[in-house]
Design a protein around this motif. Sequence first.
Motif, PDB file in Angstrom:
ATOM      1  N   TRP A   1       1.171  -7.514  -3.413  1.00 33.43           N
ATOM      2  CA  TRP A   1      -0.207  -7.146  -3.114  1.00 33.43           C
ATOM      3  C   TRP A   1      -0.530  -5.888  -3.925  1.00 33.43           C
ATOM      4  O   TRP A   1       0.297  -4.982  -4.024  1.00 33.43           O
TER       5      TRP A   1
ATOM      6  N   ALA B   1       0.852  -1.188   0.000  1.00 33.94           N
ATOM      7  CA  ALA B   1       0.000   0.000   0.000  1.00 33.94           C
ATOM      8  C   ALA B   1       0.890   1.241   0.000  1.00 33.94           C
ATOM      9  O   ALA B   1       0.620   2.234  -0.698  1.00 33.94           O
TER      10      ALA B   1
ATOM     11  N   ALA C   1      -3.300  -2.671  -4.965  1.00 34.58           N
ATOM     12  CA  ALA C   1      -4.473  -1.878  -4.600  1.00 34.58           C
ATOM     13  C   ALA C   1      -5.540  -2.079  -5.664  1.00 34.58           C
ATOM     14  O   ALA C   1      -5.276  -1.921  -6.852  1.00 34.58           O
TER      15      ALA C   1
ATOM     16  N   MET D   1      -6.473  -3.964  -0.643  1.00 35.69           N
ATOM     17  CA  MET D   1      -5.306  -4.626  -1.211  1.00 35.69           C
ATOM     18  C   MET D   1      -5.665  -6.090  -1.478  1.00 35.69           C
ATOM     19  O   MET D   1      -6.138  -6.800  -0.583  1.00 35.69           O
TER      20      MET D   1
END
Length: 216
Positions: free
Chosen positions: A201, A86, A203, A191
């Motif tokens: 990961w 993130a 978004a 995520m």
Amino acid sequence: MARRALTTTAAVFATTAALLLTACGGGGDESPDDIKGADAGSRPSASASGPAGTDRPDVSVPKDLKLVFDFDKPSDAKQAAALSDAENYIRALKHGIAAQDPDDPAYRFYSVAQASQYAKSQIEAWVKGGYTVYGTDKYYDDEVAAMSNGKGVVVSFCRNQAKSYSKSIKTGKVHYTEENADSYQKFRLLMVPPSGDSEVWKAATTEVLGKAKECQ
């Protein structure tokens, strides 16, 4: 930092986010964030974080932009990885603005669906205005919550952009502003977990609330 069970509000957000991701749509009409914030010609100051074995794009930013992430690492490995990427998504967005490239590969690496469209729209707004980012941009008070179905992690955090400004690419002039209610924002990202051999990961949805009192 606080970590807690998914609240009703977050659950609604996550459900909507999942639908957006499934439809591969949404988000094209978001209003851009206030333009506040480094000279594209300066040297980079930071790179992506993540597993050493992952081939990740450059998300460095110019030396006159300082990104501060005052986050605490979750004890859960999956949540920690989601939080880390993130952060990389935010770095990638700033990298795209500094590069003046709405199709910059960095944000596209760390996002899909609406979150990717959001990043693109933000970069386009800065490019259209003839500005780049400058100053100090601070992110803090993170909250990380796993979705009950195990198909994602909701990452929330505050932003203080009081000392993040826009800088004219043409003239080099920095447009300073005073701290006010608009300086504070609340971000919420869904995520989604890695697929295949990837460790990244991404978004899937981005929600930004302005004048966030809880962040002041």
